[in-house]
Scaffold this motif. Sequence first.
Motif, PDB file in Angstrom:
ATOM      1  N   GLU A   1       0.835  -1.215   0.000  1.00  0.00           N
ATOM      2  CA  GLU A   1       0.000   0.000   0.000  1.00  0.00           C
ATOM      3  C   GLU A   1       0.869   1.265   0.000  1.00  0.00           C
ATOM      4  O   GLU A   1       0.624   2.213  -0.760  1.00  0.00           O
ATOM      5  CB  GLU A   1      -0.909  -0.018   1.229  1.00  0.00           C
ATOM      6  CG  GLU A   1      -1.827   1.162   1.304  1.00  0.00           C
ATOM      7  CD  GLU A   1      -2.695   1.139   2.568  1.00  0.00           C
ATOM      8  OE1 GLU A   1      -3.411   2.107   2.829  1.00  0.00           O
ATOM      9  OE2 GLU A   1      -2.662   0.091   3.311  1.00  0.00           O
ATOM     10  N   LEU A   2       1.931   1.262   0.827  1.00  0.00           N
ATOM     11  CA  LEU A   2       2.829   2.424   0.913  1.00  0.00           C
ATOM     12  C   LEU A   2       3.584   2.631  -0.393  1.00  0.00           C
ATOM     13  O   LEU A   2       3.766   3.765  -0.873  1.00  0.00           O
ATOM     14  CB  LEU A   2       3.808   2.244   2.066  1.00  0.00           C
ATOM     15  CG  LEU A   2       3.183   2.286   3.465  1.00  0.00           C
ATOM     16  CD1 LEU A   2       4.230   1.936   4.520  1.00  0.00           C
ATOM     17  CD2 LEU A   2       2.567   3.661   3.759  1.00  0.00           C
TER      18      LEU A   2
ATOM     19  N   LYS B   1       2.412   6.814  -6.671  1.00  0.00           N
ATOM     20  CA  LYS B   1       1.420   7.782  -7.132  1.00  0.00           C
ATOM     21  C   LYS B   1       1.885   9.222  -6.846  1.00  0.00           C
ATOM     22  O   LYS B   1       1.784  10.111  -7.709  1.00  0.00           O
ATOM     23  CB  LYS B   1       0.080   7.542  -6.454  1.00  0.00           C
ATOM     24  CG  LYS B   1      -0.620   6.296  -6.935  1.00  0.00           C
ATOM     25  CD  LYS B   1      -1.944   6.120  -6.187  1.00  0.00           C
ATOM     26  CE  LYS B   1      -2.660   4.838  -6.631  1.00  0.00           C
ATOM     27  NZ  LYS B   1      -3.958   4.650  -5.914  1.00  0.00           N
ATOM     28  N   LEU B   2       2.380   9.432  -5.605  1.00  0.00           N
ATOM     29  CA  LEU B   2       2.810  10.779  -5.223  1.00  0.00           C
ATOM     30  C   LEU B   2       3.987  11.240  -6.079  1.00  0.00           C
ATOM     31  O   LEU B   2       4.053  12.393  -6.527  1.00  0.00           O
ATOM     32  CB  LEU B   2       3.180  10.819  -3.747  1.00  0.00           C
ATOM     33  CG  LEU B   2       2.003  10.662  -2.770  1.00  0.00           C
ATOM     34  CD1 LEU B   2       2.529  10.550  -1.331  1.00  0.00           C
ATOM     35  CD2 LEU B   2       1.026  11.818  -2.890  1.00  0.00           C
ATOM     36  N   ARG B   3       4.946  10.338  -6.305  1.00  0.00           N
ATOM     37  CA  ARG B   3       6.117  10.727  -7.076  1.00  0.00           C
ATOM     38  C   ARG B   3       5.765  10.972  -8.544  1.00  0.00           C
ATOM     39  O   ARG B   3       6.289  11.905  -9.188  1.00  0.00           O
ATOM     40  CB  ARG B   3       7.184   9.643  -6.967  1.00  0.00           C
ATOM     41  CG  ARG B   3       7.915   9.692  -5.614  1.00  0.00           C
ATOM     42  CD  ARG B   3       9.008   8.648  -5.542  1.00  0.00           C
ATOM     43  NE  ARG B   3       8.454   7.290  -5.533  1.00  0.00           N
ATOM     44  CZ  ARG B   3       9.210   6.197  -5.665  1.00  0.00           C
ATOM     45  NH1 ARG B   3      10.505   6.296  -5.839  1.00  0.00           N
ATOM     46  NH2 ARG B   3       8.644   4.995  -5.638  1.00  0.00           N
TER      47      ARG B   3
ATOM     48  N   GLU C   1       3.981  17.333 -12.358  1.00  0.00           N
ATOM     49  CA  GLU C   1       3.924  18.762 -12.049  1.00  0.00           C
ATOM     50  C   GLU C   1       5.228  19.459 -12.466  1.00  0.00           C
ATOM     51  O   GLU C   1       5.233  20.563 -13.060  1.00  0.00           O
ATOM     52  CB  GLU C   1       3.666  18.982 -10.560  1.00  0.00           C
ATOM     53  CG  GLU C   1       2.273  18.593 -10.141  1.00  0.00           C
ATOM     54  CD  GLU C   1       2.078  18.746  -8.628  1.00  0.00           C
ATOM     55  OE1 GLU C   1       3.051  19.071  -7.906  1.00  0.00           O
ATOM     56  OE2 GLU C   1       0.938  18.498  -8.154  1.00  0.00           O
ATOM     57  N   LEU C   2       6.349  18.804 -12.150  1.00  0.00           N
ATOM     58  CA  LEU C   2       7.647  19.383 -12.515  1.00  0.00           C
ATOM     59  C   LEU C   2       7.789  19.437 -14.030  1.00  0.00           C
ATOM     60  O   LEU C   2       8.377  20.394 -14.580  1.00  0.00           O
ATOM     61  CB  LEU C   2       8.776  18.560 -11.904  1.00  0.00           C
ATOM     62  CG  LEU C   2       8.893  18.632 -10.381  1.00  0.00           C
ATOM     63  CD1 LEU C   2       9.955  17.629  -9.877  1.00  0.00           C
ATOM     64  CD2 LEU C   2       9.263  20.044  -9.939  1.00  0.00           C
ATOM     65  N   SER C   3       7.291  18.396 -14.683  1.00  0.00           N
ATOM     66  CA  SER C   3       7.397  18.355 -16.137  1.00  0.00           C
ATOM     67  C   SER C   3       6.578  19.489 -16.744  1.00  0.00           C
ATOM     68  O   SER C   3       7.031  20.154 -17.691  1.00  0.00           O
ATOM     69  CB  SER C   3       6.864  17.016 -16.653  1.00  0.00           C
ATOM     70  OG  SER C   3       6.956  16.956 -18.065  1.00  0.00           O
TER      71      SER C   3
END
Length: 202
Positions: free
Chosen positions: A176-177, A183-185, A191-193
């Motif tokens: 799960e982690l 997903k977060l990365r 977003e950075l892209s």
Amino acid sequence: MGNCLDAHHHTQEAQKVVAGAGGMTTLQKQMQEQEQQQQQSPVMKLKSTGMMSFKDSPESDDKEEEMTRSALAAFKAKEEEIERKKMEVRERVHAQLDRAEEAAKRLAEIREEIEGLADPMRKDVTIVRKRIDLVNKELKPLGMSCAKKEREYKEALEAYNVKNAEKLQLVAKLKELVGESEKLRMKKLEELSRTMESLSLH
């Protein structure tokens, strides 16, 4: 007729006694005369008693004597038959006794054989019994050890199952982690892209 026979019998017995004493005596002569009188036919006796009828004849005397002889012969035949049957019964009884004696003897022999019957495998049976006793003694501590190890196994199995369940929970949590981290990365990278693209346009 029966009285005549009895008297004749007594006369013969008396003659034997007197003859045993030796010589002819006056008593013996008298008894012989008495015997001769008693041996007269029944017809002559009936004449002397006044009971004779018109049948007083030699032919009647012969008939009486013949009847007497027939009666004596029949009596003798019956006695012989009785004696023969007695002998037959006696022989059968002896035969039965002989067979019973032989059977009793055989039974006694069988009883002696049974009492003296030895077990041909007695030695081997004794050895096997001793071996069984020894194995039983060895099985007792082994059984106790098995019971102890069985308890230990159950306890270890229970602890293993608990730890394994905990491991499964941790693995699920780890998945799960990891999924959440990915997903977060990925979101951050997107977003950075986009930020880099916007900067390159200016």
